[in-house]
Design a protein around this motif. Structure first.
Motif, PDB file in Angstrom:
ATOM      1  N   GLU A   4       5.005  24.994  15.391  1.00  0.00           N
ATOM      2  CA  GLU A   4       3.799  24.001  15.755  1.00  0.00           C
ATOM      3  C   GLU A   4       3.044  23.603  14.293  1.00  0.00           C
ATOM      4  N   HIS A  10       6.445  20.341  20.518  1.00  0.00           N
ATOM      5  CA  HIS A  10       7.612  19.975  20.140  1.00  0.00           C
ATOM      6  C   HIS A  10       7.985  19.523  21.371  1.00  0.00           C
ATOM      7  N   LEU A  13       6.386  16.227  21.646  1.00  0.00           N
ATOM      8  CA  LEU A  13       6.698  15.218  20.767  1.00  0.00           C
ATOM      9  C   LEU A  13       8.307  14.746  21.003  1.00  0.00           C
ATOM     10  N   ARG A 120      11.729  15.705  15.153  1.00  0.00           N
ATOM     11  CA  ARG A 120      11.272  14.972  16.211  1.00  0.00           C
ATOM     12  C   ARG A 120       9.410  14.522  16.240  1.00  0.00           C
ATOM     13  N   ARG A 121       8.648  15.115  14.733  1.00  0.00           N
ATOM     14  CA  ARG A 121       7.731  14.413  14.809  1.00  0.00           C
ATOM     15  C   ARG A 121       8.014  13.789  14.336  1.00  0.00           C
ATOM     16  N   ARG A 122       8.486  13.008  12.975  1.00  0.00           N
ATOM     17  CA  ARG A 122       8.488  12.252  12.241  1.00  0.00           C
ATOM     18  C   ARG A 122       9.156  11.027  12.993  1.00  0.00           C
ATOM     19  N   HIS A 125       6.323   9.462  15.508  1.00  0.00           N
ATOM     20  CA  HIS A 125       5.283   8.268  14.625  1.00  0.00           C
ATOM     21  C   HIS A 125       5.747   7.150  13.779  1.00  0.00           C
ATOM     22  N   ASP A 152      -2.399  14.993  16.496  1.00  0.00           N
ATOM     23  CA  ASP A 152      -0.889  15.349  15.555  1.00  0.00           C
ATOM     24  C   ASP A 152      -0.589  13.663  14.413  1.00  0.00           C
ATOM     25  N   GLU A 156       0.332  15.009  10.143  1.00  0.00           N
ATOM     26  CA  GLU A 156       0.799  14.194   9.663  1.00  0.00           C
ATOM     27  C   GLU A 156       1.489  13.307   8.355  1.00  0.00           C
TER      28      GLU A 156
END
Length: 255
Positions: A4, A10, A13, A120-122, A125, A152, A156
């Protein structure tokens, strides 16, 4: 076990991506496609939805081809609505992300995280910020952003966009200095100058020792960094020039 890199795991997310994608689609369906988007001047709500649909498809191309694709469906087919174009692209991306462990290797544009977890993160957001845009276009004055996701997202945008994307674009600051940021129980330093651009997590005391300090509610700091909130939505101490430079550089990195 997946690593993470940010404050949010995740699993959260991916769950949030599903929710944000659904809400964005519902908001766009409830308002006129011609409604202007005040936080993205020049765009209508329909154009915003098409943009997110295109981003989700290019992300899917990165995952399936192992590189940035040169071609992908950027606009709806002639007999396809923008809403259907958005929905089909979003569902395909979420299905692909859910089918792989976030620690599994994937091609990305950030060497620090070559995994499915990066995407996942990109994707979250990208979708969350534009959900806020869509709600503003639909008339909501203060769209809600969950505190954990906002925190978060601060991590990022600082580590990925300020600390990496600006260098890829060959962009630097004009003034030397550091900006500390503090929100949601986490702290960072963003350092800028003609010869350096980087950002990292730090202790509260280190953030408070920076040349300038930006703090506030996680949603406000997040939206301010993304250019979606007024300067008065955050608290700046120690001056304003370096914080203004940080904000301006992020406009170049995220356009």
């Amino acid at each position: 076990m997946s690593r993470e890199l940010g404050p949010v795991d995740h699993g959260r997310l991916l769950e949030a991506l599903r929710l944000e994608a659904r809400v964005l689609g519902e908001v766009a369906h409830s308002a006129s496609a011609e409604a202007p988007v005040p936080t993205a001047p020049g765009w209508t709500l329909g154009e915003l939805l098409r943009h997110v649909g295109s981003v989700h498809r290019v992300t899917l191309g990165w995952l399936r081809e192992g590189r940035k694709p040169t071609q992908w469906q950027r606009v709806p087919y002639q007999d396809e609505s923008v809403a259907d174009y958005y929905t089909s692209g979003t569902e395909a991306l979420i299905t692909e992300l859910a089918a792989h462990d976030p620690a599994e290797r994937a091609t990305t544009w950030w060497p620090a995280d070559p995994t499915y977890g990066f995407w996942r993160r990109r994707a979250l957001h990208e979708t969350l910020v534009h959900r806020v845009d869509a709600e503003r276009a639909a008339g909501s004055v203060h769209p809600a952003v969950p505190a954990d996701l906002a925190t978060d997202g601060v991590d990022e945008i600082l580590t990925l966009y300020f600390g990496h994307k600006l260098a890829l674009l060959g962009l630097t600051g004009t003034r030397h200095g550091t900006v500390g940021l503090r929100t949601g129980g986490h702290s960072w330093i963003a350092r800028a100058g003609p010869d350096t651009m980087d950002a990292w997590r730090c202790s509260v005391s280190d953030a408070e020792s920076a040349d300038e300090l930006v703090s506030g509610d996680p949603a406000n700091v997040y939206l301010w960094l993304w250019g979606r909130a007024a300067p008065t939505s955050v608290i700046t101490s120690g001056g304003h020039d370096l914080a203004a430079q940080l904000w301006a550089l992020l406009r170049l990195a995220t356009r």
